[in-house]
Design an enzyme around this catalytic site. Structure first.
Site, PDB file in Angstrom:
ATOM      1  CG  ASP A 184      -1.492   1.285   1.645  1.00 60.23           C
ATOM      2  OD1 ASP A 184      -1.505   2.209   0.813  1.00 60.23           O
ATOM      3  OD2 ASP A 184      -1.971   1.401   2.798  1.00 60.23           O
ATOM      4  CD  GLU A 206      -2.775   4.916   2.306  1.00 59.97           C
ATOM      5  OE1 GLU A 206      -2.443   6.110   2.389  1.00 59.97           O
ATOM      6  OE2 GLU A 206      -2.403   4.044   3.126  1.00 59.97           O
ATOM      7  CD  GLU A 207      -5.628   8.543  -1.176  1.00 62.25           C
ATOM      8  OE1 GLU A 207      -5.059   7.986  -2.139  1.00 62.25           O
ATOM      9  OE2 GLU A 207      -5.102   9.489  -0.546  1.00 62.25           O
TER      10      GLU A 207
END
Ligand code: AR6
Length: 527
Positions: free
Chosen positions: A298, A316-317
């Site tokens: 991540d 990541e989001e």
């Protein structure tokens, strides 16, 4: 993808080690210990206190729960002052019928510590009014929202044991069931959590070292300045709605572990004689799909999840809304230090997607067929490591930043406690241009740094260049050159330092100085 390049090069992916079946990842039976808090029952029955009586812990070591009796409000009854707990207010308001977003706003405003009105749900309104059909919006309001409210209502019996905070410097694992996570995320959806603290408040400096967990910011439209982000925020909301819909249809039965790892000692990079690991390099594929069974990176923020509840919509989001169970890590994971990472094992992928950044779109529910380990956790292991964000991109070549990134990757990739106990061979790392998008790093350098960290951690590497054919070709040529000459981790580290000393400090990139890879080819020119 570039037509003249092969899709992938280096070592074939089949030769890398992955955890795909139960037998690949042998575990001892799950035992709570001083480094592992098991908060859920297992298939063998409940563990820990084992009863359903809610225990409140209002301190600096545990999550402050919305159902704590410490949260009180005063009210006047017949001219007399009396106290009511915030939880009583919450539970008396949430169980009702919802026919519009307005009803939801009214509920939250009843217990929200600040002012809460419809403007704060402008994003959610837009999703329901413009991105959903009237039937879908009605279904959400009449069925899913009351289901989420029901999960909030049951929070004290679902999560009766205090949840430890994973604070800075700790080496500790928390295991929760997927259903417990659903209850906690429901409470975040209804914006019920107080702020988390790991130390006494300083009246001079109101500083919180935990990421935001309540979904408030997600529900609000971005400012006009950032209006390009409006659609992708709506797509993230759809991912969350679809997650709760799926949980409502089939209650998930697995477990998820969250491990904070904090190292005090790091390898001596300069003197390492370790040879480079196997690397597979591909311009097609993504970490989450082609990296199944690998340790998946991540590309994190030090506040895990980064801008997932705000406007962020990069690697990541996106990962956090595909596997929304990741979101709960924000509740208890204090901001990561340079020597720390968070490893999450067992989250389920509930959503599919297309596009990236502003073009990110939810493409419907995803049926996750990944098998589970003997603790009933999906064999999906994700490691959050935050790269350094470079303002001046020449800084990344300074030895202190080379070490910062090497050590950060190393803490993420090294053998964790579970893997030490089980003695399992480590799976490959699935990664890519870590720190090279929002954080402005150089992928040619980050490829080498991650390869060095994999080599010392004893893992192979699958590297996805995310559609960049030219990068794939350059990385592969360099990889084969280094392996052909049996270059060690230490040799490579010293060359990187020389590049800084002899090239970067002497000239600017714009002045046409020799590139990193040209410099490496000059230094290691073969027999
Ligand atoms: N698989 C493989 N590669 C990918 C994928 C994927 N699924 N998605 C993106 N890439 P970025 P950073 C590649 O910018 O620079 C967030 O806000 C793609 O080439 O997400 O470490 C965090 O919360 C992309 O340009 O990572 C942090 O605040 C590159 O990976 C911050 O961004 C980098 O992706 C971290 O930024």
């Amino acid at each position: 993808p570039d037509a003249v390049m092969p899709d992938s090069t280096g070592v074939p992916i089949e030769q890398l080690r992955r955890y795909l079946m139960l037998s690949d990842f042998r575990l001892n039976s799950m035992q709570p210990s001083s480094h592992h808090t098991v908060l859920c029952g297992t298939t063998q029955g409940p563990l820990g206190p084992g009863n359903q009586v809610y225990v409140d812990a209002w301190d600096y070591d545990h999550v402050r729960m919305p159902c704590s009796s410490r949260l009180r409000r005063t009210r006047m009854v017949n001219g007399q002052q009396s106290f009511v707990t915030r939880w009583e207010i919450i539970t008396s308001h949430i169980t009702r019928q919802y026919s519009s977003v307005n009803d939801f706003a009214e509920v939250i405003s009843a217990y929200h510590p600040g002012i809460f009105n419809m403007t704060m749900l402008s994003g959610l309104s837009r999703t329901l009014n413009e991105d959903c059909s009237p039937a879908e919006a009605k279904f959400f309001l009449s069925t899913i929202l009351p289901f989420i409210a029901g999960l909030v209502f049951e929070l004290p019996s679902a999560c009766p044991t205090p949840i430890p905070l994973l604070k800075s410097g700790m080496n500790h694992t928390i295991t929760l069931s997927q259903m417990q996570i659903a209850h906690l995320l429901a409470a975040a959806f209804f914006c019920t959590f107080p702020k988390q603290r790991s130390h006494e408040p300083d009246p001079e400096n109101e500083h919180y070292s935990f990421p935001e967990i309540n979904f408030e910011r997600l529900f609000m439209l971005p400012s006009v300045k950032k209006s390009k982000r409006t659609q992708c925020k709506s797509e993230k909301i759809k991912c969350i709605m679809s997650y709760f819909h799926k949980v409502q249809e089939t209650r998930p039965t697995g477990l998820v572990s969250f491990s904070r790892r904090s190292l005090e000692e790091f390898p001596n990079w300069e003197n390492s004689t370790v040879q480079l690991s196997k690397a597979f390099i591909s311009q097609t594929g993504t970490i989450e799909t082609e990296g199944v069974g690998c340790l998946q990176v991540d590309f994190a923020n030090k506040n895990v999840g980064g801008g997932v509840l705000g406007e962020g919509c990069v690697q990541e989001e996106i990962r956090f809304v595909l596997n929304p169970e990741l979101l709960v890590s924000r509740l208890f994971t204090e901001c990561l230090e340079p020597s720390e990472c968070l490893v999450i094992t067992g989250t389920q992928q509930y959503n599919g997607y297309s596009g990236y950044g502003d073009d990110f779109r939810w493409s419907g529910p995803h049926n996750d067929t990944v098998s589970s380990d003997s603790w009933n956790r999906k064999l999906t292991q994700i490691v959050a490591i935050d790269a350094y964000m470079f303002g001046d991109t020449d800084e990344q070549y300074k030895p202190k930043f080379l070490l910062r990134e090497l050590n950060k990757a190393y803490v993420g990739f090294c053998r964790g406690l579970e893997e030490m106990e089980s003695g399992t061979n480590l799976s490959a790392v699935a990664t890519g241009n870590w720190g090279c998008g929002a954080f402005r790093g150089e992928p040619r350098l980050k490829f080498l740094l991650q390869l060095m960290a994999c080599s010392l951690a004893g893992r192979d590497m699958a590297y996805f260049t995310f559609g960049d054919g030219r990068l794939q070709a350059e990385l592969c040529a360099m990889y084969e050159h280094l392996v052909g000459l049996s270059v060690s981790v230490g040799d490579l580290y010293r060359i990187l330092c020389l590049f800084h000393r002899d090239v970067v400090t002497k000239s600017k990139k714009q002045e046409g100085r020799v590139s990193l890879y040209a410099f490496i080819y000059q230094c290691f020119s073969g027999p």
